[in-house]
Design an enzyme around this catalytic site. Structure first.
Site, PDB file in Angstrom:
ATOM      1  CB  CYS A  28      -0.937   0.013   1.205  1.00  0.00           C
ATOM      2  SG  CYS A  28      -0.099   0.270   2.773  1.00  0.00           S
ATOM      3  CB  CYS A  30       3.866  -0.147   2.661  1.00  0.00           C
ATOM      4  SG  CYS A  30       2.605  -1.206   3.386  1.00  0.00           S
ATOM      5  CG  ASP A  60       4.126  17.766 -38.774  1.00  0.00           C
ATOM      6  OD1 ASP A  60       4.186  18.816 -39.434  1.00  0.00           O
ATOM      7  OD2 ASP A  60       4.806  16.751 -39.018  1.00  0.00           O
TER       8      ASP A  60
END
Length: 703
Positions: free
Chosen positions: A16, A19, A398
């Protein structure tokens, strides 16, 4: 400059974001460490510091003290979760079994001699990892879920709510286990990208074929690729021909033909023919390795929503903890309410205060989307650009090589006077032979295709970037644009009307002549991509404004824009002109996405909110320049990228909204005592976390 060193460690049990934050804080406090980047989705800890001062053993000891295990493997295998090697699984099952025995004994048999020891053993077994990491967090002065769970369990035991204490230990262990499993699935989807790279490669050295590690291949080696094998290197085919499935790199599902002189990429799948490939790049420089590295680095570039949630959670958790503490004691102190009742409600609020589901809602969505995009040829440089791409209101293209095929071809050679078409083409090709311009290459290719001898002229000169001149058969000849001929004083009045007609058809006209007058005209056309109109229409359907910016002739630009349904365009733009155009359209329409080749359009790509480089497989410069890279040569991947980005934003909003709504609802219901500890864990932590992760992982499967 001080020498720096980097240390990369694979860590198990880091499941997580809390952590990751705790590990980062602890590692940064070590001597010699100047930087630490922790990725819980990848299970990696990258440490940077002064050479000779970083002690790897000290870093490992710190991680182990926090309750994590350093592994040599590239992430855990999912199969390990369902085996007895997974201690968390064994502990959770044991805790669950003891809790079930306790509940059966208490509510069915009503035998305290059974349920009391069963609950106690459930708390001790299931609480081992909670207590270990919670104590480590307290040592690091870091408030995380493990600390909150320790307090909640201890509090439940103090008020003799044994079944509640055992239930939250079991449910929290189960939640952690399932969250670990879900994150490992996300982690595997990333490491699967690297699985496209073969571990071994067959190379020909000294006349013999030797099987070596891919990491040991040197530039210049010749790799032998048998039919049905994955190509292990980036290089050039020197012998053989085959069809190659490049979907792992470009996302293009249709195999392409590859023969001598063609480039091939590592991770692509060889078809029916055997190939010999001259190695052009080392293992770490290959396209697939760079893709994996960019995906790994993408987590560091956080989306705006993710940064907001990070800031929010830092205030949310302490605020709810303070409210919980107030709920435990203030009603008793101020109003004489029953202490045990309000103490229990405070414990419920402590459990609800965990922001796990909230903080994981955005990063797991971002990683899932970025990984899914990379596997389909759309490479986002980070969550920031993933989120931005979905919010653009205008897309600027472009023309050459982006909206068009980028391979201009001679359509017609028109002689003027007594000279023949072949003679006009011979003069033009001889003049253009030393030019690197893409139109010049088209003229030379046509001459070679017709077996015309190209003469090596004298005194070659490229003039004004619009034309060339050489001495050809003792006279000076020119080839270039009508504007170029006007600038050198040539009389082109006799063909101006014809030039206008051809230009209106989207054709580029090259004039060929000498000091004595015009000799002929050559028309060149770069055809639009077959999918370009579909993409333009798709963008319009999404409510996005489409414009075209090109350095080409205005008449040619107008023809292409008309064919594709583009209402606004600007032509004959230099790179700095494109930057000014981007700024103007940003002010007029809002956030702008620029699509170009990643090299010539670099200034405009950098100026846009999102710069997208197209067809960049193997193009290092483009990979560095763009915010988003389309690895393949199919413009439809832009539509996919924008739709994925918009879907990601919706999923992130859904996850954040659900997480906040559930937390708020549980908080409000906790005050009148309508929420129990096990409900807070089951719904507020386990249920919402799994719902958020499951919703996020749909992005990895989006097509």
């Amino acid at each position: 400059m001080e020498d720096r060193t980097r240390l990369s460690l694979q860590v198990q049990g880091m499941d997580c974001i809390e952590c990751a934050r705790k590990i980062e804080k602890a590692v940064l406090a070590l001597d010699g460490v100047t930087g630490a980047r922790v990725s819980y989705t990848l299970g990696k800890v990258n440490v940077e510091g002064k050479r000779g001062l970083i002690d790897r053993r000290e870093v490992v000891r710190t991680l182990e003290r926090l309750g994590y295990k350093v592994s040599s493997e590239e992430g855990p295998e999912l199969e390990a979760f369902l085996s007895l090697r997974n201690r968390r699984l064994v502990v959770t099952l044991a805790c669950g079994a003891l809790f079930a025995i306790g509940a059966l004994s208490e509510f069915a048999l009503r035998e305290p001699l059974l349920y009391f020891p069963a609950y106690t053993l459930a708390i001790l077994s299931g609480g081992y990892y909670i207590a270990r990491r919670g104590l480590a967090s307290i040592y690091e002065r870091y408030l995380d879920m493990n600390v909150l769970m320790m307090v909640a369990v201890t509090g439940a035991v103090i008020i003799s709510a044994w079944e509640e204490a055992a239930s939250i230990v079991f449910l929290f262990s189960l939640a952690e286990l399932l969250e670990s499993y879900s994150v490992a699935r996300t982690r595997r989807s990333i490491t699967e990208l690297m699985d496209f790279m073969p571990r071994k490669v067959l190379v020909r050295r000294g006349g013999t074929e030797v099987l070596i590690d891919t990491a040991d291949v040197e530039v210049g080696d010749v790799a032998v690729v048998r039919p049905g094998e994955r190509i292990p290197v980036d290089g050039e085919v020197i012998k053989g021909s085959s069809s190659v499935d490049e979907s792992a790199v470009t996302g293009e599902s249709v195999p392409v033909s590859r023969t001598s002189g063609d480039a091939v990429f590592s991770g692509t799948l060889n078809g029916h023919g055997a190939l010999e490939v001259m190695v052009a790049k080392r293992y770490q420089d290959t396209v697939i390795a760079k893709i994996v590295q960019l995906v790994e680095d993408a987590e560091a570039t956080k989306a705006p929503t993710e940064r907001f949630i990070d800031r929010f959670s830092r205030y949310y958790t302490p605020a709810v903890v303070l409210i919980a503490l107030g709920t435990m004691f203030l009603p008793t102190l101020l109003f004489g309410a029953p202490l045990e009742e309000w103490f229990y409600r405070g414990l419920v609020l402590l459990v609800i205060s965990c922001p796990c589901a909230l903080v994981i809602s955005t990063p797991v969505s971002v990683v899932s989307a970025i990984t899914g995009g990379a596997r389909r040829g759309v490479l986002y440089k980070g969550g920031l650009y993933l989120e931005r791409m979905g919010s653009v209101t205008v897309v600027a293209f472009d023309k050459t090589g982006t909206l068009t095929q980028g391979r201009p071809k001679v359509e017609e050679v028109i002689p003027l006077g007594s000279i023949t078409a072949r003679e006009v083409l011979k003069v033009a090709a001889s003049a253009e032979n030393r030019s690197e311009h893409h139109l010049a290459r088209a003229v030379v290719e046509r001459a070679r295709a017709e077996n015309i001898d190209i003469v090596e002229g004298k005194d070659f000169a490229a003039l004004h970037g619009k034309g060339v001149a050489i001495i050809f058969q003792e006279r000076r000849v020119y080839a270039g644009s009508p504007q170029f001929f006007q600038e050198i004083g040539a009389d082109i009045s006799a063909v101006e009307e014809r030039i206008a007609e051809l230009s209106a058809q989207g054709k580029t006209v090259i004039l060929v002549g000498s000091d004595d007058g015009l000799m002929g005209m050559i028309t060149i056309r770069d055809l639009p991509r077959k999918e370009a109109r579909e993409v333009v229409d798709g963008l319009k359907a999404m409510g996005v404004k489409v414009i075209m910016l090109t350095g080409d002739d205005p008449k040619v630009a107008e023809g292409v824009a008309s064919d594709l349904g583009i209402e606004e365009h600007r032509a004959r733009l230099l790179p700095q002109d494109k930057v000014r155009a981007v700024e103007e359209y940003q002010a007029k329409y809002g956030p702008l996405l620029m699509v170009g080749d990643g090299v010539n359009d670099a200034p405009a790509l950098a100026k846009a909110e999102v710069g997208v480089a197209m067809g960049v497989a193997g193009t290092d410069v483009a990979l560095e320049t763009a915010d988003v890279a389309l690895m393949g040569d199919d413009l439809r991947s832009l539509l996919y990228g924008m739709r994925l980005s918009r879907r990601s934003s919706r999923v992130i909003r859904q996850n954040v909204s659900v997480s906040l709504a559930v937390k708020l609802a549980l908080t409000l219901l906790a005050f009148p005592g309508l929420v129990t500890l096990w409900m807070a864990i089951l719904i507020g932590d386990l249920g919402v976390s799994l719902a958020v992760i499951g919703n996020a992982m749909r992005l990895g499967r989006y097509r």
